[in-house]
Design a protein around this motif. Structure first.
Motif, PDB file in Angstrom:
ATOM      1  N   PRO A   1       0.761  -1.323   0.203  1.00 29.44           N
ATOM      2  CA  PRO A   1      -0.069  -0.125   0.063  1.00 29.44           C
ATOM      3  C   PRO A   1       0.977   1.432  -0.087  1.00 29.44           C
ATOM      4  O   PRO A   1       1.831   1.255   0.743  1.00 29.44           O
ATOM      5  CB  PRO A   1      -0.683  -0.174   1.349  1.00 29.44           C
ATOM      6  CG  PRO A   1      -0.212  -1.391   2.127  1.00 29.44           C
ATOM      7  CD  PRO A   1       0.769  -2.109   1.332  1.00 29.44           C
ATOM      8  N   THR A  26      -3.247   5.580   4.442  1.00 24.15           N
ATOM      9  CA  THR A  26      -2.698   4.653   3.759  1.00 24.15           C
ATOM     10  C   THR A  26      -3.828   4.400   2.713  1.00 24.15           C
ATOM     11  O   THR A  26      -5.101   4.405   3.048  1.00 24.15           O
ATOM     12  CB  THR A  26      -2.457   3.328   4.720  1.00 24.15           C
ATOM     13  OG1 THR A  26      -1.313   3.784   5.525  1.00 24.15           O
ATOM     14  CG2 THR A  26      -1.690   2.129   3.627  1.00 24.15           C
ATOM     15  N   LEU A  27      -3.384   4.350   1.324  1.00 26.87           N
ATOM     16  CA  LEU A  27      -4.235   3.980   0.405  1.00 26.87           C
ATOM     17  C   LEU A  27      -4.192   2.382  -0.011  1.00 26.87           C
ATOM     18  O   LEU A  27      -3.057   1.757   0.214  1.00 26.87           O
ATOM     19  CB  LEU A  27      -3.678   4.685  -0.646  1.00 26.87           C
ATOM     20  CG  LEU A  27      -3.513   6.387  -0.840  1.00 26.87           C
ATOM     21  CD1 LEU A  27      -2.898   6.764  -2.155  1.00 26.87           C
ATOM     22  CD2 LEU A  27      -4.901   6.771  -0.435  1.00 26.87           C
ATOM     23  N   SER A  28      -5.484   1.958  -0.470  1.00 27.42           N
ATOM     24  CA  SER A  28      -5.470   0.671  -0.925  1.00 27.42           C
ATOM     25  C   SER A  28      -5.485   0.815  -2.116  1.00 27.42           C
ATOM     26  O   SER A  28      -5.922   1.714  -3.077  1.00 27.42           O
ATOM     27  CB  SER A  28      -6.746  -0.002  -0.232  1.00 27.42           C
ATOM     28  OG  SER A  28      -7.803   0.735  -0.950  1.00 27.42           O
ATOM     29  N   CYS A  29      -4.621  -0.060  -2.829  1.00 23.56           N
ATOM     30  CA  CYS A  29      -4.465   0.356  -4.374  1.00 23.56           C
ATOM     31  C   CYS A  29      -3.838  -1.270  -5.045  1.00 23.56           C
ATOM     32  O   CYS A  29      -3.243  -1.809  -4.422  1.00 23.56           O
ATOM     33  CB  CYS A  29      -3.414   1.266  -4.745  1.00 23.56           C
ATOM     34  SG  CYS A  29      -1.511   0.885  -3.852  1.00 23.56           S
ATOM     35  N   THR A  37     -12.478   3.538  -4.444  1.00 20.41           N
ATOM     36  CA  THR A  37     -11.995   2.847  -3.341  1.00 20.41           C
ATOM     37  C   THR A  37     -11.572   3.452  -2.245  1.00 20.41           C
ATOM     38  O   THR A  37     -11.932   3.017  -1.105  1.00 20.41           O
ATOM     39  CB  THR A  37     -11.150   1.657  -3.833  1.00 20.41           C
ATOM     40  OG1 THR A  37     -11.619   1.205  -5.059  1.00 20.41           O
ATOM     41  CG2 THR A  37     -10.584   0.651  -2.808  1.00 20.41           C
ATOM     42  N   ASN A  38     -10.802   4.459  -2.247  1.00 22.23           N
ATOM     43  CA  ASN A  38     -10.117   5.059  -1.005  1.00 22.23           C
ATOM     44  C   ASN A  38     -11.072   6.210  -0.577  1.00 22.23           C
ATOM     45  O   ASN A  38     -10.572   6.623   0.592  1.00 22.23           O
ATOM     46  CB  ASN A  38      -8.761   5.739  -1.760  1.00 22.23           C
ATOM     47  CG  ASN A  38      -7.659   4.494  -1.784  1.00 22.23           C
ATOM     48  OD1 ASN A  38      -7.241   4.051  -0.670  1.00 22.23           O
ATOM     49  ND2 ASN A  38      -7.204   4.342  -3.169  1.00 22.23           N
ATOM     50  N   SER A  41     -12.415   5.818   3.353  1.00 24.55           N
ATOM     51  CA  SER A  41     -11.311   5.905   4.548  1.00 24.55           C
ATOM     52  C   SER A  41     -10.784   7.124   4.593  1.00 24.55           C
ATOM     53  O   SER A  41     -10.468   7.685   5.604  1.00 24.55           O
ATOM     54  CB  SER A  41     -10.329   4.616   4.363  1.00 24.55           C
ATOM     55  OG  SER A  41      -9.584   4.871   3.218  1.00 24.55           O
TER      56      SER A  41
END
Length: 103
Positions: A1, A26-29, A37-38, A41
Motif C-alpha cells: 500500500p 494509507t491507500l489501498s491500491c 475505493t479510497n 477511508s
C-alpha cells in the motif's frame, strides 16, 4: 500500500493560513490508485481529524491550480489525484489540503 500525507492548512475567514497539521493516510491500491475505493477511508480520517481539533464547521478544499475546490466525494478526490498523478507514483506523497471555515 502507498501512503499519502495530507498537509492540512487551517485558513481563517480571510484565507490566511493559521496553522498546519499533518495527517497520514494509507491507500489501498491495485495497479492504480482508485479514488472510488479510497474515498470512504480518506473521508472518515479527515472528518475524525477535524472533529478532534474542533474544526467542525469547515470545508476541506484543495488547490486545483487556480482556485480552491471542495474535496467532497470520489470525483473530487479523483481530480486531486489527477492533479498530482506524477507524485502519486512514489511510495509516499505529501498533498496540501485547506480547511476553510464554512460561514
Amino acid at each position: 500500500p502507498r501512503g499519502i500525507v495530507f498537509e492540512l492548512c487551517l485558513l481563517n475567514p480571510d484565507l490566511v493560513v493559521q496553522t498546519r497539521q499533518r495527517l497520514r493516510v494509507t491507500l489501498s491500491c491495485g495497479p492504480e490508485i482508485s479514488a472510488e475505493t479510497n474515498w470512504p477511508s480518506i473521508q472518515k480520517k479527515l472528518q475524525e481529524f477535524c472533529k478532534k481539533r474542533g474544526w467542525c464547521n469547515c470545508k476541506v478544499q484543495y488547490n486545483n491550480g487556480s482556485t480552491l475546490e471542495q474535496l467532497s466525494d470520489p470525483n473530487s478526490l479523483k481530480r486531486l489525484f489527477d492533479l498530482h498523478a506524477e507524485a502519486l507514483l512514489q511510495d509516499t506523497v505529501e498533498l496540501p489540503l485547506y480547511i476553510v471555515p464554512d460561514p
